[in-house]
Design an enzyme around this catalytic site. Structure first.
Site, PDB file in Angstrom:
ATOM      1  N   ASP A  49      -4.215  -5.307   5.983  1.00 18.04           N
ATOM      2  CA  ASP A  49      -4.636  -6.079   4.818  1.00 18.04           C
ATOM      3  C   ASP A  49      -3.544  -7.070   4.440  1.00 18.04           C
ATOM      4  O   ASP A  49      -2.373  -6.710   4.331  1.00 18.04           O
ATOM      5  CB  ASP A  49      -4.929  -5.142   3.640  1.00 18.04           C
ATOM      6  CG  ASP A  49      -5.517  -5.870   2.441  1.00 18.04           C
ATOM      7  OD1 ASP A  49      -6.079  -6.963   2.634  1.00 18.04           O
ATOM      8  OD2 ASP A  49      -5.430  -5.326   1.320  1.00 18.04           O
ATOM      9  N   MET A  72      -0.072   0.802   5.140  1.00 20.26           N
ATOM     10  CA  MET A  72      -0.803   1.060   6.373  1.00 20.26           C
ATOM     11  C   MET A  72      -1.891   0.017   6.578  1.00 20.26           C
ATOM     12  O   MET A  72      -2.521  -0.422   5.626  1.00 20.26           O
ATOM     13  CB  MET A  72      -1.419   2.459   6.329  1.00 20.26           C
ATOM     14  CG  MET A  72      -2.060   2.909   7.618  1.00 20.26           C
ATOM     15  SD  MET A  72      -2.676   4.609   7.494  1.00 20.26           S
ATOM     16  CE  MET A  72      -3.316   4.848   9.149  1.00 20.26           C
ATOM     17  N   SER A 129       0.849  -1.184   0.000  1.00 23.97           N
ATOM     18  CA  SER A 129       0.000   0.000   0.000  1.00 23.97           C
ATOM     19  C   SER A 129       0.886   1.235   0.000  1.00 23.97           C
ATOM     20  O   SER A 129       1.676   1.425  -0.920  1.00 23.97           O
ATOM     21  CB  SER A 129      -0.949  -0.042   1.205  1.00 23.97           C
ATOM     22  OG  SER A 129      -1.820   1.068   1.195  1.00 23.97           O
ATOM     23  N   THR A 130       0.809   2.069   1.048  1.00 24.76           N
ATOM     24  CA  THR A 130       1.597   3.301   1.088  1.00 24.76           C
ATOM     25  C   THR A 130       3.085   2.993   0.937  1.00 24.76           C
ATOM     26  O   THR A 130       3.633   2.179   1.670  1.00 24.76           O
ATOM     27  CB  THR A 130       1.357   4.035   2.427  1.00 24.76           C
ATOM     28  OG1 THR A 130      -0.041   4.174   2.635  1.00 24.76           O
ATOM     29  CG2 THR A 130       2.022   5.397   2.408  1.00 24.76           C
ATOM     30  N   HIS A 132      -2.648  -1.006  -3.203  1.00 21.51           N
ATOM     31  CA  HIS A 132      -3.786  -0.126  -2.928  1.00 21.51           C
ATOM     32  C   HIS A 132      -3.638   1.168  -3.719  1.00 21.51           C
ATOM     33  O   HIS A 132      -2.738   1.966  -3.466  1.00 21.51           O
ATOM     34  CB  HIS A 132      -3.843   0.219  -1.436  1.00 21.51           C
ATOM     35  CG  HIS A 132      -4.114  -0.950  -0.552  1.00 21.51           C
ATOM     36  ND1 HIS A 132      -3.963  -0.904   0.807  1.00 21.51           N
ATOM     37  CD2 HIS A 132      -4.528  -2.211  -0.826  1.00 21.51           C
ATOM     38  CE1 HIS A 132      -4.266  -2.070   1.334  1.00 21.51           C
ATOM     39  NE2 HIS A 132      -4.612  -2.887   0.361  1.00 21.51           N
TER      40      HIS A 132
END
Length: 354
Positions: free
Chosen positions: A295, A292, A171-172, A198
């Protein structure tokens, strides 16, 4: 709460004011200055030493990409959140900025309602700033990751192991991390790779394009019905879940769905892993990198219960240590690996290289 010093950079005076007012309403944020151009931004970054810069990409003379490149050249360390327009050109520029190491991005709101625009910015910035704070705490409080053991193999190079696919979730900070992994996968990679990053709709195509240009394996964005092939990495499409289905005895295809968000995400790593475990009978190597939240944790549990293996990125190289930390704390990581060694480790396991 530690005060976060923020510099706002945008060539629009109206938007600088809007962003500054929104940031002042977020607890623990102090707007230490604003800049209307790239050159002015560089001067103020050196002068004010902000912790965070919100950076417009489209500015005269020196644009946002020029600022990022100059910061990297000067080895100036501050987090940068890109402020992007939702256009195809804006998506490509934003992706390039993330690959250059920008922390994350938000979209410029486009509503005719000023109150709605302010609320949208408030929500987006609060989420990114929470992620930034989470990373600071995690990295400071986490013990050093164990040094990965050298993997010894007796099989000759190029002979496929038991794993039938590799699933990567992030993600991030993911685009930058993927840029340090995917281009270094073996050019004769013997199984398909699936990447769940993401990202909103409209941005994953740009990511796939850049990764493809930098890699010896092929990288494509998922389309409904796409057949997974060895040596091809498929990036889940932003705004859609990616489900894997078996078609016949020898084919696995990608299915794009509009099922509900998981972990406030679509695509979600857990969603893809559930179908992948079933399709590949658990014969998966799963890699969870920077991001973050949690998941991927439940999916990794399913992978390991069915005989698969999980690699988690260590804290030091993560932009945000949330996702791999969750996997590690849940006892679902077989290996904790620094970012520069992840591609080497994947190749060693799947391609039997040393």
């Amino acid at each position: 709460m530690t005060v976060l010093k923020v510099l706002v950079v945008d060539d629009s005076a109206l938007f600088r004011t809007l962003l500054s007012n929104v940031l002042r309403g977020i607890p623990g944020c102090e707007v230490v200055g604003t800049a209307s151009s790239g050159q002015n931004a560089l001067q103020k970054i050196i002068e004010l030493q902000p912790d965070l810069v919100t950076l417009d990409m489209e500015m005269p003379e020196m644009d946002g990409m020029g600022v990022l490149q100059e910061l990297k050249r000067r080895r100036v360390h501050c987090k940068v959140i890109i402020v992007s327009r939702f256009t195809s050109a804006g998506a490509q520029i934003t992706t390039d900025a993330l690959l250059q190491g920008a922390f994350d991005f938000i979209l410029k709101p486009s509503s005719k309602d000023p109150s709605a625009n302010r609320a949208e910015l408030q929500n987006a910035l609060s989420e990114k700033i929470d992620a930034l704070r989470e990373n600071t705490v995690d990295v400071q409080s986490s013990p050093p990751a164990p040094t990965p053991k050298r993997i010894k193999t007796e099989s000759p190079r190029g002979r496929t192991t038991k794993y039938e696919a590799v699933i990567i979730g992030c993600s991030t900070g993911g685009p930058d991390a993927l840029g340090q992994v995917v281009p270094y996968l073996d050019p004769e990679f013997p199984v398909p790779v699936v990447i769940v990053q993401h990202m909103p709709e409209g941005f994953t195509g740009s990511l796939a394009k850049r990764l493809d240009e930098a890699s010896e394996i092929s990288v494509v964005e998922a389309t409904d019905g796409l057949v997974l092939k060895k040596g091809v990495a498929v990036v889940a499409r932003g705004g859609r879940h990616l489900k894997l289905e078996r078609r016949g005895a020898n084919q696995v295809v990608a299915r794009l769905t509009d099922d509900g968000h998981e972990h406030n995400c679509r695509p979600a790593v857990d969603y893809t892993l559930r179908s992948a475990v079933e399709v590949f009978d658990g014969q998966l190597l799963t890699v969870i990198m920077t991001g973050m939240g949690r998941d991927g944790t439940e999916g990794c549990r399913l992978v390991r219960e069915q005989g698969g293996e999980v690699i988690a990125q260590d804290a030091e190289g993560c932009v945000v240590f949330g996702m791999p930390k969750s996997v590690i704390n849940a006892g679902q990581a077989d290996k904790v690996v620094p970012l520069p060694q992840i591609a080497v480790t994947i190749n060693a396991i799947v391609c039997n290289t040393k």
